[in-house]
Motif scaffolding. Structure first.
Motif, PDB file in Angstrom:
ATOM      1  N   GLY A 122     -55.444  14.632  24.908  1.00 57.29           N
ATOM      2  CA  GLY A 122     -56.882  14.508  24.694  1.00 57.29           C
ATOM      3  C   GLY A 122     -57.561  13.325  25.344  1.00 57.29           C
ATOM      4  O   GLY A 122     -58.775  13.186  25.252  1.00 57.29           O
ATOM      5  N   ARG A 123     -56.809  12.470  26.007  1.00 58.84           N
ATOM      6  CA  ARG A 123     -57.417  11.304  26.657  1.00 58.84           C
ATOM      7  C   ARG A 123     -58.170  11.715  27.907  1.00 58.84           C
ATOM      8  O   ARG A 123     -57.872  12.726  28.537  1.00 58.84           O
ATOM      9  N   ALA A 124     -59.138  10.905  28.299  1.00 59.75           N
ATOM     10  CA  ALA A 124     -59.978  11.209  29.454  1.00 59.75           C
ATOM     11  C   ALA A 124     -59.206  11.134  30.771  1.00 59.75           C
ATOM     12  O   ALA A 124     -59.600  11.751  31.744  1.00 59.75           O
ATOM     13  N   ARG A 125     -58.104  10.417  30.795  1.00 64.81           N
ATOM     14  CA  ARG A 125     -57.329  10.281  32.034  1.00 64.81           C
ATOM     15  C   ARG A 125     -56.355  11.436  32.253  1.00 64.81           C
ATOM     16  O   ARG A 125     -55.586  11.433  33.209  1.00 64.81           O
ATOM     17  N   VAL A 126     -56.380  12.402  31.359  1.00 70.57           N
ATOM     18  CA  VAL A 126     -55.536  13.589  31.459  1.00 70.57           C
ATOM     19  C   VAL A 126     -56.456  14.796  31.596  1.00 70.57           C
ATOM     20  O   VAL A 126     -57.472  14.873  30.906  1.00 70.57           O
ATOM     21  N   SER A 127     -56.108  15.726  32.473  1.00 70.90           N
ATOM     22  CA  SER A 127     -56.918  16.937  32.608  1.00 70.90           C
ATOM     23  C   SER A 127     -57.065  17.619  31.253  1.00 70.90           C
ATOM     24  O   SER A 127     -56.088  17.787  30.512  1.00 70.90           O
ATOM     25  N   PRO A 153     -61.311  23.264  14.779  1.00 67.91           N
ATOM     26  CA  PRO A 153     -62.445  22.743  15.553  1.00 67.91           C
ATOM     27  C   PRO A 153     -63.042  21.432  15.058  1.00 67.91           C
ATOM     28  O   PRO A 153     -63.267  20.525  15.867  1.00 67.91           O
ATOM     29  N   LEU A 154     -63.299  21.290  13.778  1.00 63.47           N
ATOM     30  CA  LEU A 154     -63.935  20.049  13.299  1.00 63.47           C
ATOM     31  C   LEU A 154     -63.007  18.848  13.424  1.00 63.47           C
ATOM     32  O   LEU A 154     -63.437  17.771  13.857  1.00 63.47           O
ATOM     33  N   LEU A 155     -61.752  19.031  13.075  1.00 60.17           N
ATOM     34  CA  LEU A 155     -60.797  17.924  13.197  1.00 60.17           C
ATOM     35  C   LEU A 155     -60.492  17.620  14.658  1.00 60.17           C
ATOM     36  O   LEU A 155     -60.322  16.454  15.034  1.00 60.17           O
ATOM     37  N   HIS A 156     -60.437  18.650  15.477  1.00 63.10           N
ATOM     38  CA  HIS A 156     -60.222  18.467  16.912  1.00 63.10           C
ATOM     39  C   HIS A 156     -61.374  17.648  17.499  1.00 63.10           C
ATOM     40  O   HIS A 156     -61.162  16.671  18.231  1.00 63.10           O
ATOM     41  N   ALA A 157     -62.608  18.036  17.148  1.00 65.86           N
ATOM     42  CA  ALA A 157     -63.781  17.291  17.631  1.00 65.86           C
ATOM     43  C   ALA A 157     -63.770  15.859  17.095  1.00 65.86           C
ATOM     44  O   ALA A 157     -64.142  14.924  17.808  1.00 65.86           O
ATOM     45  N   LYS A 158     -63.335  15.692  15.847  1.00 70.16           N
ATOM     46  CA  LYS A 158     -63.256  14.346  15.267  1.00 70.16           C
ATOM     47  C   LYS A 158     -62.312  13.461  16.086  1.00 70.16           C
ATOM     48  O   LYS A 158     -62.621  12.282  16.335  1.00 70.16           O
ATOM     49  N   SER A 159     -61.176  14.006  16.519  1.00 71.10           N
ATOM     50  CA  SER A 159     -60.237  13.194  17.303  1.00 71.10           C
ATOM     51  C   SER A 159     -60.891  12.744  18.608  1.00 71.10           C
ATOM     52  O   SER A 159     -60.739  11.585  19.012  1.00 71.10           O
ATOM     53  N   HIS A 160     -61.649  13.644  19.256  1.00 76.01           N
ATOM     54  CA  HIS A 160     -62.336  13.262  20.487  1.00 76.01           C
ATOM     55  C   HIS A 160     -63.456  12.256  20.209  1.00 76.01           C
ATOM     56  O   HIS A 160     -63.655  11.322  20.984  1.00 76.01           O
ATOM     57  N   TRP A 161     -64.185  12.452  19.113  1.00 71.44           N
ATOM     58  CA  TRP A 161     -65.265  11.516  18.773  1.00 71.44           C
ATOM     59  C   TRP A 161     -64.702  10.115  18.551  1.00 71.44           C
ATOM     60  O   TRP A 161     -65.263   9.125  19.021  1.00 71.44           O
ATOM     61  N   LEU A 162     -63.593  10.030  17.832  1.00 64.95           N
ATOM     62  CA  LEU A 162     -62.998   8.716  17.571  1.00 64.95           C
ATOM     63  C   LEU A 162     -62.449   8.086  18.855  1.00 64.95           C
ATOM     64  O   LEU A 162     -62.525   6.869  19.024  1.00 64.95           O
ATOM     65  N   MET A 163     -61.922   8.909  19.767  1.00 65.75           N
ATOM     66  CA  MET A 163     -61.502   8.372  21.072  1.00 65.75           C
ATOM     67  C   MET A 163     -62.714   7.857  21.841  1.00 65.75           C
ATOM     68  O   MET A 163     -62.649   6.815  22.493  1.00 65.75           O
ATOM     69  N   TYR A 205     -65.808   2.954  29.972  1.00 60.53           N
ATOM     70  CA  TYR A 205     -66.820   3.989  30.152  1.00 60.53           C
ATOM     71  C   TYR A 205     -66.246   5.262  30.750  1.00 60.53           C
ATOM     72  O   TYR A 205     -66.819   6.335  30.565  1.00 60.53           O
ATOM     73  N   ARG A 206     -65.123   5.163  31.406  1.00 55.61           N
ATOM     74  CA  ARG A 206     -64.449   6.386  31.870  1.00 55.61           C
ATOM     75  C   ARG A 206     -63.983   7.204  30.668  1.00 55.61           C
ATOM     76  O   ARG A 206     -64.105   8.427  30.656  1.00 55.61           O
ATOM     77  N   GLU A 207     -63.449   6.522  29.663  1.00 54.14           N
ATOM     78  CA  GLU A 207     -63.014   7.209  28.444  1.00 54.14           C
ATOM     79  C   GLU A 207     -64.216   7.835  27.732  1.00 54.14           C
ATOM     80  O   GLU A 207     -64.165   8.985  27.294  1.00 54.14           O
ATOM     81  N   VAL A 208     -65.290   7.083  27.632  1.00 52.55           N
ATOM     82  CA  VAL A 208     -66.501   7.590  26.970  1.00 52.55           C
ATOM     83  C   VAL A 208     -67.015   8.833  27.688  1.00 52.55           C
ATOM     84  O   VAL A 208     -67.269   9.870  27.060  1.00 52.55           O
ATOM     85  N   ALA A 209     -67.152   8.739  29.006  1.00 55.50           N
ATOM     86  CA  ALA A 209     -67.671   9.873  29.783  1.00 55.50           C
ATOM     87  C   ALA A 209     -66.745  11.077  29.689  1.00 55.50           C
ATOM     88  O   ALA A 209     -67.212  12.224  29.641  1.00 55.50           O
ATOM     89  N   GLY A 210     -65.459  10.847  29.633  1.00 60.59           N
ATOM     90  CA  GLY A 210     -64.508  11.940  29.530  1.00 60.59           C
ATOM     91  C   GLY A 210     -64.490  12.595  28.160  1.00 60.59           C
ATOM     92  O   GLY A 210     -64.196  13.785  28.030  1.00 60.59           O
ATOM     93  N   GLN A 211     -64.807  11.828  27.136  1.00 62.30           N
ATOM     94  CA  GLN A 211     -64.773  12.362  25.775  1.00 62.30           C
ATOM     95  C   GLN A 211     -66.037  13.153  25.415  1.00 62.30           C
ATOM     96  O   GLN A 211     -65.982  14.060  24.590  1.00 62.30           O
ATOM     97  N   LEU A 212     -67.162  12.814  26.017  1.00 67.23           N
ATOM     98  CA  LEU A 212     -68.407  13.517  25.685  1.00 67.23           C
ATOM     99  C   LEU A 212     -68.281  15.038  25.804  1.00 67.23           C
ATOM    100  O   LEU A 212     -68.552  15.750  24.839  1.00 67.23           O
ATOM    101  N   PRO A 213     -67.860  15.570  26.953  1.00 68.54           N
ATOM    102  CA  PRO A 213     -67.739  17.029  27.028  1.00 68.54           C
ATOM    103  C   PRO A 213     -66.611  17.580  26.155  1.00 68.54           C
ATOM    104  O   PRO A 213     -66.679  18.719  25.686  1.00 68.54           O
TER     105      PRO A 213
END
Length: 119
Positions: free
Chosen positions: A90-95, A43-53, A63-71
């Motif tokens: 994990g990218r915002a452009r992928v479900s 969980p922490l490393l997974h969240a870190k990857s999203h935070w860095l994205m 801003y699409r990437e930012v909005a997709g990464q927040l949740p």
């Protein structure tokens, strides 16, 4: 002692940092995607990857990437131990729910990883 998986996760985050400092955003995202795939059950490393994205998206004014990464940051913290879509980059452009093929090299690292169970 670090397992090969732990070493690969650390290396992916390190290479992403180097790419960010070199202003090679495409390479940074590639390394963060690798870190994401490898850390999905942590969980922490997974969240870190999203935070860095998210932060990389912010730097690029994507801003699409930012909005997709927040949740995804929150979901990574809450659901990584329950279910993850294996191989998802994990990218915002992928479900966020779409499993994806895993490269053989990464599959080898992940095959010995046992699912983390909640305590």
């Amino acid at each position: 002692m670090h397992t090969p998986l732990q070493q690969a996760i650390s290396e992916a985050f390190h290479q992403a940092d180097l790419a960010r400092y070199a202003h090679d955003n495409a390479a940074a995202f590639t390394w963060l995607e690798r870190a994401h795939i490898l850390s999905q059950r942590r969980p922490l490393l997974h969240a870190k990857s999203h935070w860095l994205m998210l932060t990389l998206g912010w730097q690029q004014r994507d801003y699409r990437e930012v909005a997709g990464q927040l949740p995804r940051v929150v979901a990574a913290l809450l659901f990584s131990r329950i279910w993850v879509p294996i191989g998802n980059t994990g990218r915002a452009r992928v479900s966020a729910f779409k499993p994806m093929p895993v490269a053989e090299e990464l599959h080898t690292l992940l095959q010995d990883e046992k699912p983390v169970r909640p305590r």
